[in-house]
Design a protein around this motif. Sequence first.
Motif, PDB file in Angstrom:
ATOM      1  N   GLU A   1       0.842  -1.200   0.000  1.00  0.00           N
ATOM      2  CA  GLU A   1       0.000   0.000   0.000  1.00  0.00           C
ATOM      3  C   GLU A   1       0.875   1.248   0.000  1.00  0.00           C
ATOM      4  O   GLU A   1       1.884   1.318   0.701  1.00  0.00           O
ATOM      5  N   THR A   2       0.490   2.250  -0.789  1.00  0.00           N
ATOM      6  CA  THR A   2       1.278   3.480  -0.850  1.00  0.00           C
ATOM      7  C   THR A   2       0.981   4.362   0.362  1.00  0.00           C
ATOM      8  O   THR A   2      -0.170   4.489   0.794  1.00  0.00           O
ATOM      9  N   ILE A   3       2.048   4.976   0.896  1.00  0.00           N
ATOM     10  CA  ILE A   3       1.930   5.785   2.119  1.00  0.00           C
ATOM     11  C   ILE A   3       2.744   7.063   1.988  1.00  0.00           C
ATOM     12  O   ILE A   3       3.656   7.159   1.167  1.00  0.00           O
ATOM     13  N   THR A   4       2.423   8.046   2.852  1.00  0.00           N
ATOM     14  CA  THR A   4       3.207   9.287   2.926  1.00  0.00           C
ATOM     15  C   THR A   4       4.366   9.104   3.901  1.00  0.00           C
ATOM     16  O   THR A   4       4.416   8.145   4.691  1.00  0.00           O
ATOM     17  N   GLN A   5       5.281  10.067   3.881  1.00  0.00           N
ATOM     18  CA  GLN A   5       6.394  10.035   4.823  1.00  0.00           C
ATOM     19  C   GLN A   5       5.915  10.219   6.264  1.00  0.00           C
ATOM     20  O   GLN A   5       6.494   9.658   7.192  1.00  0.00           O
ATOM     21  N   GLN A   6       4.862  10.997   6.458  1.00  0.00           N
ATOM     22  CA  GLN A   6       4.309  11.152   7.799  1.00  0.00           C
ATOM     23  C   GLN A   6       3.748   9.821   8.307  1.00  0.00           C
ATOM     24  O   GLN A   6       3.923   9.460   9.473  1.00  0.00           O
ATOM     25  N   GLN A   7       3.084   9.081   7.423  1.00  0.00           N
ATOM     26  CA  GLN A   7       2.584   7.756   7.814  1.00  0.00           C
ATOM     27  C   GLN A   7       3.736   6.805   8.138  1.00  0.00           C
ATOM     28  O   GLN A   7       3.627   5.982   9.049  1.00  0.00           O
ATOM     29  N   LEU A   8       4.837   6.926   7.410  1.00  0.00           N
ATOM     30  CA  LEU A   8       6.018   6.115   7.713  1.00  0.00           C
ATOM     31  C   LEU A   8       6.545   6.456   9.101  1.00  0.00           C
ATOM     32  O   LEU A   8       6.854   5.559   9.898  1.00  0.00           O
ATOM     33  N   ALA A   9       6.654   7.754   9.395  1.00  0.00           N
ATOM     34  CA  ALA A   9       7.137   8.181  10.711  1.00  0.00           C
ATOM     35  C   ALA A   9       6.238   7.641  11.821  1.00  0.00           C
ATOM     36  O   ALA A   9       6.723   7.151  12.855  1.00  0.00           O
ATOM     37  N   GLU A  10       4.939   7.697  11.619  1.00  0.00           N
ATOM     38  CA  GLU A  10       3.998   7.217  12.639  1.00  0.00           C
ATOM     39  C   GLU A  10       4.133   5.714  12.854  1.00  0.00           C
ATOM     40  O   GLU A  10       4.033   5.226  13.993  1.00  0.00           O
ATOM     41  N   ALA A  11       4.362   4.959  11.781  1.00  0.00           N
ATOM     42  CA  ALA A  11       4.541   3.508  11.912  1.00  0.00           C
ATOM     43  C   ALA A  11       5.821   3.189  12.678  1.00  0.00           C
ATOM     44  O   ALA A  11       5.839   2.289  13.535  1.00  0.00           O
ATOM     45  N   ILE A  12       6.896   3.903  12.378  1.00  0.00           N
ATOM     46  CA  ILE A  12       8.147   3.690  13.118  1.00  0.00           C
ATOM     47  C   ILE A  12       7.938   4.011  14.598  1.00  0.00           C
ATOM     48  O   ILE A  12       8.399   3.277  15.477  1.00  0.00           O
ATOM     49  N   ASN A  13       7.221   5.086  14.874  1.00  0.00           N
ATOM     50  CA  ASN A  13       6.953   5.452  16.272  1.00  0.00           C
ATOM     51  C   ASN A  13       6.209   4.338  17.011  1.00  0.00           C
ATOM     52  O   ASN A  13       6.491   4.050  18.178  1.00  0.00           O
ATOM     53  N   ARG A  14       5.255   3.707  16.336  1.00  0.00           N
ATOM     54  CA  ARG A  14       4.478   2.632  16.971  1.00  0.00           C
ATOM     55  C   ARG A  14       5.361   1.459  17.382  1.00  0.00           C
ATOM     56  O   ARG A  14       5.161   0.840  18.433  1.00  0.00           O
ATOM     57  N   HIS A  15       6.327   1.142  16.549  1.00  0.00           N
ATOM     58  CA  HIS A  15       7.127  -0.059  16.788  1.00  0.00           C
ATOM     59  C   HIS A  15       8.382   0.195  17.618  1.00  0.00           C
ATOM     60  O   HIS A  15       8.873  -0.722  18.291  1.00  0.00           O
ATOM     61  N   TYR A  16       8.917   1.396  17.560  1.00  0.00           N
ATOM     62  CA  TYR A  16      10.194   1.681  18.217  1.00  0.00           C
ATOM     63  C   TYR A  16      10.061   2.655  19.389  1.00  0.00           C
ATOM     64  O   TYR A  16      11.067   3.048  19.970  1.00  0.00           O
ATOM     65  N   ASN A  17       8.825   3.043  19.700  1.00  0.00           N
ATOM     66  CA  ASN A  17       8.599   3.982  20.803  1.00  0.00           C
ATOM     67  C   ASN A  17       9.405   5.266  20.619  1.00  0.00           C
ATOM     68  O   ASN A  17       9.942   5.839  21.580  1.00  0.00           O
ATOM     69  N   THR A  18       9.498   5.702  19.386  1.00  0.00           N
ATOM     70  CA  THR A  18      10.168   6.958  19.059  1.00  0.00           C
ATOM     71  C   THR A  18       9.120   8.066  18.946  1.00  0.00           C
ATOM     72  O   THR A  18       7.920   7.824  19.046  1.00  0.00           O
ATOM     73  N   ASN A  19       9.595   9.258  18.686  1.00  0.00           N
ATOM     74  CA  ASN A  19       8.703  10.410  18.548  1.00  0.00           C
ATOM     75  C   ASN A  19       9.071  11.186  17.283  1.00  0.00           C
ATOM     76  O   ASN A  19       9.250  12.409  17.316  1.00  0.00           O
ATOM     77  N   LEU A  20       9.196  10.462  16.185  1.00  0.00           N
ATOM     78  CA  LEU A  20       9.615  11.072  14.932  1.00  0.00           C
ATOM     79  C   LEU A  20       8.459  11.802  14.256  1.00  0.00           C
ATOM     80  O   LEU A  20       7.306  11.389  14.359  1.00  0.00           O
ATOM     81  N   ALA A  21       8.791  12.869  13.568  1.00  0.00           N
ATOM     82  CA  ALA A  21       7.840  13.556  12.697  1.00  0.00           C
ATOM     83  C   ALA A  21       8.512  13.756  11.351  1.00  0.00           C
ATOM     84  O   ALA A  21       9.742  13.654  11.228  1.00  0.00           O
ATOM     85  N   PHE A  22       7.718  14.012  10.358  1.00  0.00           N
ATOM     86  CA  PHE A  22       8.255  14.265   9.025  1.00  0.00           C
ATOM     87  C   PHE A  22       8.403  15.770   8.801  1.00  0.00           C
ATOM     88  O   PHE A  22       7.481  16.543   9.089  1.00  0.00           O
ATOM     89  N   LYS A  23       9.566  16.151   8.286  1.00  0.00           N
ATOM     90  CA  LYS A  23       9.823  17.551   7.932  1.00  0.00           C
ATOM     91  C   LYS A  23      10.147  17.634   6.454  1.00  0.00           C
ATOM     92  O   LYS A  23      11.084  16.976   5.980  1.00  0.00           O
ATOM     93  N   ASN A  24       9.393  18.409   5.708  1.00  0.00           N
ATOM     94  CA  ASN A  24       9.617  18.572   4.275  1.00  0.00           C
ATOM     95  C   ASN A  24      10.566  19.736   4.009  1.00  0.00           C
ATOM     96  O   ASN A  24      10.452  20.801   4.633  1.00  0.00           O
ATOM     97  N   ILE A  25      11.517  19.525   3.088  1.00  0.00           N
ATOM     98  CA  ILE A  25      12.403  20.604   2.640  1.00  0.00           C
ATOM     99  C   ILE A  25      12.376  20.631   1.105  1.00  0.00           C
ATOM    100  O   ILE A  25      11.785  19.755   0.466  1.00  0.00           O
ATOM    101  N   SER A  26      13.016  21.607   0.509  1.00  0.00           N
ATOM    102  CA  SER A  26      12.982  21.740  -0.945  1.00  0.00           C
ATOM    103  C   SER A  26      13.803  20.635  -1.607  1.00  0.00           C
ATOM    104  O   SER A  26      14.702  20.050  -0.997  1.00  0.00           O
TER     105      SER A  26
END
Length: 283
Positions: A198-223
Amino acid sequence: MKIAVTTASGHLGSSIINRLKATIGKENTIGIARTPDKAKHLGVEIRKGDYNSKADFISALEGIDAVLLVSGMDHPDNRIQQHRHVIEAAQANGVQKIVYTSIYGAEEGNAFSPIVASNRQTEADIRQSGLKWAIGRNGIYIEPDLEYIDTYIAEGGIINCAAEGKCGYTSRDELAYAYFKLLTEDSLQGGTYNLFGETITQQQLAEAINRHYNTNLAFKNISVDEYIANRQDALGDFLGTVIGGIYEGIRTGKFDGRSDFEKVASRSHKTLDEMIGDYRLVV
């Protein structure tokens, strides 16, 4: 039926060899590697094969019924001829079938496109080879993101230029299963298949990593320009430009498409959470 896998010492090649060993037996699984000693741990016969040497593959493909051509990692200008060495050696040896690990993406429009375009030329060469064939177009591997978690934590999040674009991720284990099917299922011959979940956004990727690794990552977009410059500084001009181009492609929707994984595998692709869970079990 003897099946050979090129770049046996690489991550994808070794995953596919392990899948074949478990299904068709180690006696019917042949690994081909530029440096055979690096693949000896796989427990199958390893033959020498450097993509720059057609003579290597004339020898390596002797007695082989089907070959999996894992796409090379060289510059696009070199890869087309390197892949032709394998195709021509397969023809010379009477190999019945060739399966190619290509890649999903746009042939023009971003810095990754030259890689995609060179893969498309190899796809055309295979279709015109006179051999039985099947082609997979891989999505983006999930493993590099998971290997990079400590860096993401240190940098304060997932930082790239993908914006709200979606990307179809896969894993080497899922691809190994799909390529086992492409190598052994006659009903899939003559097809080109997109292989990802399934296709996902980078924010969704960050949220999935947070669920499994107990991290607090967010996605930041740059140019795009800033991200490519960042990757070039870290990885060198060639690889940095390629990685930057992948995320530029995600940004513009070039990695958001229809997957054929279920048709190939006769089951659904694993979810993002399942892939991350699998990864954590073996690392």
